[in-house]
Design a protein around this motif. Structure first.
Motif, PDB file in Angstrom:
ATOM      1  N   GLY A 201       0.943  -1.455  -0.042  1.00  0.00           N
ATOM      2  CA  GLY A 201      -0.038  -0.113  -0.456  1.00  0.00           C
ATOM      3  C   GLY A 201       0.526   1.681  -0.303  1.00  0.00           C
ATOM      4  N   ALA A 202       0.481   2.538  -0.109  1.00  0.00           N
ATOM      5  CA  ALA A 202       1.109   4.046   0.036  1.00  0.00           C
ATOM      6  C   ALA A 202       0.561   4.537   0.630  1.00  0.00           C
ATOM      7  N   LEU A 203       1.195   5.174   1.343  1.00  0.00           N
ATOM      8  CA  LEU A 203       0.309   6.585   2.168  1.00  0.00           C
ATOM      9  C   LEU A 203       0.495   7.660   1.016  1.00  0.00           C
ATOM     10  N   VAL A 204      -0.047   8.902   0.531  1.00  0.00           N
ATOM     11  CA  VAL A 204       0.131   9.547  -0.319  1.00  0.00           C
ATOM     12  C   VAL A 204      -0.048  11.017   0.621  1.00  0.00           C
ATOM     13  N   SER A 205       0.386  12.465   0.735  1.00  0.00           N
ATOM     14  CA  SER A 205       0.136  13.251   0.661  1.00  0.00           C
ATOM     15  C   SER A 205       1.178  14.649  -0.166  1.00  0.00           C
ATOM     16  N   ARG A 206       0.790  15.887   0.242  1.00  0.00           N
ATOM     17  CA  ARG A 206       1.185  16.463  -0.933  1.00  0.00           C
ATOM     18  C   ARG A 206       2.363  17.386   0.521  1.00  0.00           C
ATOM     19  N   SER A 207       2.899  17.059   1.186  1.00  0.00           N
ATOM     20  CA  SER A 207       3.973  17.500   1.770  1.00  0.00           C
ATOM     21  C   SER A 207       4.808  16.240   2.228  1.00  0.00           C
ATOM     22  N   GLN A 208       6.025  16.193   1.984  1.00  0.00           N
ATOM     23  CA  GLN A 208       7.668  16.155   2.075  1.00  0.00           C
ATOM     24  C   GLN A 208       7.331  15.844   3.629  1.00  0.00           C
ATOM     25  N   ARG A 209       7.563  16.907   4.607  1.00  0.00           N
ATOM     26  CA  ARG A 209       7.026  16.482   6.008  1.00  0.00           C
ATOM     27  C   ARG A 209       6.284  15.166   6.694  1.00  0.00           C
ATOM     28  N   ILE A 210       5.318  15.124   6.150  1.00  0.00           N
ATOM     29  CA  ILE A 210       4.382  14.397   6.114  1.00  0.00           C
ATOM     30  C   ILE A 210       4.585  12.835   5.657  1.00  0.00           C
ATOM     31  N   LYS A 211       5.623  12.786   4.701  1.00  0.00           N
ATOM     32  CA  LYS A 211       6.108  11.694   3.538  1.00  0.00           C
ATOM     33  C   LYS A 211       7.205  10.832   5.289  1.00  0.00           C
ATOM     34  N   GLU A 212       7.987  11.585   5.289  1.00  0.00           N
ATOM     35  CA  GLU A 212       8.732  11.422   6.464  1.00  0.00           C
ATOM     36  C   GLU A 212       8.471  11.026   7.459  1.00  0.00           C
ATOM     37  N   ARG A 213       7.371  11.884   8.246  1.00  0.00           N
ATOM     38  CA  ARG A 213       6.621  11.175   9.053  1.00  0.00           C
ATOM     39  C   ARG A 213       6.487   9.751   9.377  1.00  0.00           C
ATOM     40  N   ALA A 214       5.541   9.387   7.828  1.00  0.00           N
ATOM     41  CA  ALA A 214       4.424   8.277   7.662  1.00  0.00           C
ATOM     42  C   ALA A 214       6.186   7.050   7.934  1.00  0.00           C
ATOM     43  N   ILE A 215       6.954   7.655   7.435  1.00  0.00           N
ATOM     44  CA  ILE A 215       8.124   6.330   7.320  1.00  0.00           C
ATOM     45  C   ILE A 215       9.027   6.174   8.381  1.00  0.00           C
ATOM     46  N   PHE A 216       9.054   7.234   9.156  1.00  0.00           N
ATOM     47  CA  PHE A 216       9.586   7.273  10.557  1.00  0.00           C
ATOM     48  C   PHE A 216       8.908   6.043  11.596  1.00  0.00           C
ATOM     49  N   ILE A 217       7.455   6.639  11.448  1.00  0.00           N
ATOM     50  CA  ILE A 217       6.056   5.179  12.353  1.00  0.00           C
ATOM     51  C   ILE A 217       6.597   4.287  12.069  1.00  0.00           C
ATOM     52  N   ALA A 218       6.441   3.917  10.761  1.00  0.00           N
ATOM     53  CA  ALA A 218       5.872   2.511   9.685  1.00  0.00           C
ATOM     54  C   ALA A 218       6.823   2.416   9.520  1.00  0.00           C
TER      55      ALA A 218
END
Ligand SMILES: *Cc1c(COP(=O)(O)O)cnc(C)c1O
Length: 379
Positions: A201-218
């Motif tokens: 799956g993938a988490l999509v946003s319009r924000s590099q910060r959200i992407k990095e945060r998602a990878i951090f928690i994942a």
């Protein structure tokens, strides 16, 4: 009747390049939940979705929804509004967070969340002193929900949208791709979806910060330290570099898959056009462009001389053709029996009368002839 191979609702369809990406991962020993395929797959998705999308590849669509709720700040006892007519994976992560789902009915044109009932639900929650924390809206079967109306409500009440685009990669609304509308959006690459990574799956946003945060928690929420230091709850949700290799190959054939699924939908539109009491699910207007991940019909026995949805399903099953009733709404599921529901009986009626038909991009002319024969002999 001669025995025939089973015709599936939606089965994996490889394009050809997948194995070379996977082989490369083996050759370079990137057999891990990180590596060049993960980054490459994310980049390809970002380019495909446009709108400045930032993609974090994870182990499943369900994991992406769970991460999305965490990033939207959903906590114990918060309320999350969710489309009732969907797969349970849209709603289960609400429970993972200890939050409370409140379900909302569908509207008849897209079969997705009804903006009127959505607003009623929000007002009712606010009047009871509890503003909902998020709205989960779903593009079911690839059909975009009423994006403008949902967006307007989200802005009016300042409640973020988690866009469940698990079934809608390749769909668009007003020429903008599904997967780009939510504050956070998710995709699924399960085996039955329009493209697959075997599971992902993938988490999509319009924000590099959200992407990095998602990878951090994942990736187990490891703080920046030489030892393992944790100040947040982590999860193990990252996509493997092997699966991402399959995904890179599948992205090369995504447009073909959309075209072929839409052709299956046209096939059904023609097949049923003269059969009274059977309706093929179609886009309500040119604003909506569905990938037609699954084609579906509703069967109305008062107009078919009594032939029901179940009669159609049994006739297909006898001919070794898979078909399946539409999603059973979440507010009717035993696990959610105590949850509040706002709406009428739109989703319930769809569940009673609706059937998903074989829709794969790998179906052949022979398969279509077989399906046609069953329909013609039944009606
Ligand atoms: C498939 C699906 C999911 C979950 O995705 P997985 O990758 O199977 O975890 C979520 N929502 C909807 C609507 C789906 O169809």
């Amino acid at each position: 009747m001669a025995s025939t191979k089973k015709i599936w609702l939606s089965s994996p369809h490889m394009g050809g390049a997948e194995q070379s990406y996977v082989q490369e991962a083996f050759d370079t020993n990137w057999v891990a939940p990180l590596g060049p395929n993960v980054n490459g797959f994310e980049e390809t998705l970002e380019e495909y979705l446009t709108e400045g999308s930032k993609v974090a590849a994870v182990s499943s669509g369900t994991a992406a929804i769970h991460l999305g709720l965490i990033l939207l700040g959903v906590q114990r006892n918060d309320i999350v509004l969710c489309q009732s007519f969907t797969f349970s994976a849209s709603a289960n992560p609400i429970l993972y967070q200890g939050a409370t789902p409140v379900f909302v009915d569908s509207e008849e044109t897209t079969w997705n969340i009804c903006p009127i009932h959505l607003e009623n639900a929000i007002k009712a929650c606010i009047s009871k002193g509890k503003k909902p924390k998020a709205i989960i809206a779903v593009h079911l079967y690839g059909m975009p929900y009423q994006v403008d109306a949902v967006q307007e409500i989200s802005q009016k009440y300042d409640i973020p949208v988690l866009e469940d685009s698990a079934e809608a990669l390749g769909s668009s609304y007003k020429e903008r791709k599904c997967g780009t509308f939510g504050d956070i959006s998710i995709l699924s690459f399960n085996g039955n979806k329009i493209i697959t990574t075997s599971g992902g799956g993938a988490l999509v946003s319009r924000s590099q910060r959200i992407k990095e945060r998602a990878i951090f928690i994942a990736t187990q929420a490891r703080d920046d330290a030489p030892h393992y230091e944790h100040s947040h709850i982590g999860h193990n949700y990252r996509m493997s570099n092997i699966c991402a290799g399959i995904g890179r190959g599948q992205m090369e054939v995504l447009d073909d898959h959309v075209k072929l699924r839409r052709e299956m939908n046209s096939f059904y539109a023609t097949l049923f056009q003269d059969i009274k009491g059977v309706k093929v699910f179609k886009e309500p207007s040119l604003d909506f462009y569905s990938n037609h991940w699954l084609s579906a019909i509703t069967v109305h026995p008062e107009q078919t001389n009594g032939i029901t949805r179940e009669d159609v399903r049994h006739a297909f099953a006898k001919a070794n053709i898979e078909s399946r009733p539409l999603w059973k709404p979440m507010h009717l599921q035993p696990i959610f029996k105590d949850a509040l529901f706002y709406g009428k009986n739109v989703s319930e009626k769809l569940f009673e009368t609706g059937l998903c038909l074989p829709s794969g991009s790998n179906l052949t002319n022979q398969d279509r002839e077989h399906i046609k024969g069953v329909v013609q002999s039944l009606f």
